[in-house]
Design a protein around this motif. Structure first.
Motif, mmCIF file in Angstrom:
data_model
loop_
_atom_site.group_PDB
_atom_site.id
_atom_site.type_symbol
_atom_site.label_atom_id
_atom_site.label_comp_id
_atom_site.label_asym_id
_atom_site.label_seq_id
_atom_site.Cartn_x
_atom_site.Cartn_y
_atom_site.Cartn_z
ATOM 1 N N TYR A 1 0.828 -1.202 0.000
ATOM 2 C CA TYR A 1 0.000 0.000 0.000
ATOM 3 C C TYR A 1 0.865 1.255 0.000
ATOM 4 C CZ TYR A 1 -4.118 -2.809 0.869
ATOM 5 O OH TYR A 1 -5.141 -3.718 0.744
ATOM 6 N N TYR A 2 0.373 2.268 -0.707
ATOM 7 C CA TYR A 2 1.090 3.538 -0.825
ATOM 8 C C TYR A 2 0.214 4.689 -0.369
ATOM 9 C CZ TYR A 2 5.013 1.484 -3.186
ATOM 10 O OH TYR A 2 6.129 0.737 -3.450
ATOM 11 N N ASN A 3 0.884 5.741 0.114
ATOM 12 C CA ASN A 3 0.210 6.985 0.449
ATOM 13 C C ASN A 3 0.710 8.055 -0.504
ATOM 14 O OD1 ASN A 3 -1.532 8.651 1.778
ATOM 15 N ND2 ASN A 3 -0.481 8.555 3.749
ATOM 16 N N ALA A 4 -0.172 8.963 -0.861
ATOM 17 C CA ALA A 4 0.142 9.993 -1.849
ATOM 18 C C ALA A 4 0.912 11.150 -1.219
ATOM 19 C CB ALA A 4 -1.143 10.519 -2.478
ATOM 20 N N PRO A 5 1.742 11.827 -2.022
ATOM 21 C CA PRO A 5 2.477 12.975 -1.491
ATOM 22 C C PRO A 5 1.602 14.218 -1.322
ATOM 23 C CG PRO A 5 3.006 12.639 -3.806
ATOM 24 C CD PRO A 5 2.127 11.490 -3.390
ATOM 25 N N HIS A 6 0.468 14.280 -2.005
ATOM 26 C CA HIS A 6 -0.365 15.483 -2.001
ATOM 27 C C HIS A 6 -1.599 15.391 -1.108
ATOM 28 C CE1 HIS A 6 -1.840 12.775 -5.074
ATOM 29 N NE2 HIS A 6 -2.988 13.410 -5.062
ATOM 30 N N ARG A 7 -1.892 14.198 -0.578
ATOM 31 C CA ARG A 7 -2.982 14.045 0.390
ATOM 32 C C ARG A 7 -2.787 12.722 1.129
ATOM 33 N NH1 ARG A 7 -6.099 13.319 -4.537
ATOM 34 N NH2 ARG A 7 -6.958 11.224 -4.700
#
Length: 176
Positions: free
Chosen positions: A37-43
């Protein structure tokens, strides 16, 4: 496409397997899955209730975007988009270079049982235990699918309240 599903803890998966067999439902396949799983840099996807994952399984690699969860009766629904990719590793490198951060890895052994348009999975999730997911894919988040899922859960002897959190959320909570 919307995925309408209910998840329950299963202390004795053998009981569920016996009920499936008595109904003439056989395991379609069993496979190991590793979800990154990844998290976004912008939110923050944790705040927006979205998910972006790269799944590795027996058939290859798939990238999935899941929209925010919506409660539908005793089930949950999410908009979901899946795309097969030639190389999950290359995709992960691209995401990393774009500023996406790896949030967690969820590993599980999953058994699939097909009941017409309903998919039942028994999941042995590393670090969490065993669960059943009953899922129907629909064009919209509708109450009929949730009712059918509830009926199937009863037929399979599944008890207890549905779990609305994802394996990712459960794992992150446990790690805190």
């Amino acid at each position: 496409m919307f995925e309408v599903e209910a998840k329950f803890a299963v202390p004795e998966p053998g009981d569920v397997k016996d009920r499936l067999e008595r109904q003439g439902v056989r395991m379609a396949k069993r496979q190991q899955e590793r979800d990154v799983y990844y998290n976004a840099p912008h939110r923050d996807f944790g705040e927006t209730d979205e998910a972006l994952r790269v799944r590795y399984d027996d058939s290859g690699s798939t990238v999935t975007y899941k929209g925010p969860k919506v409660r539908v009766g005793s089930a949950k629904a999410r908009e979901e988009f899946n795309l097969g990719v030639a190389s999950g590793e290359a995709l992960e490198e691209i995401l990393s270079r774009l500023g996406f951060k790896r949030a967690a890895v969820v590993s599980k052994v999953r058994e699939f049982y097909e009941m017409g348009d309903v998919t039942v999975t028994l999941d042995d999730v590393e670090g969490l235990g065993t669960y059943i997911e009953i899922e129907i894919l629909t064009d919209g988040a509708n109450e009929d699918a949730a009712e059918r899922i509830g009926t199937i859960a009863k037929e399979l002897g599944v008890e207890g309240p549905p779990i609305y959190t994802s394996y990712l959320e459960m794992l992150l909570f446990k790690q805190r």
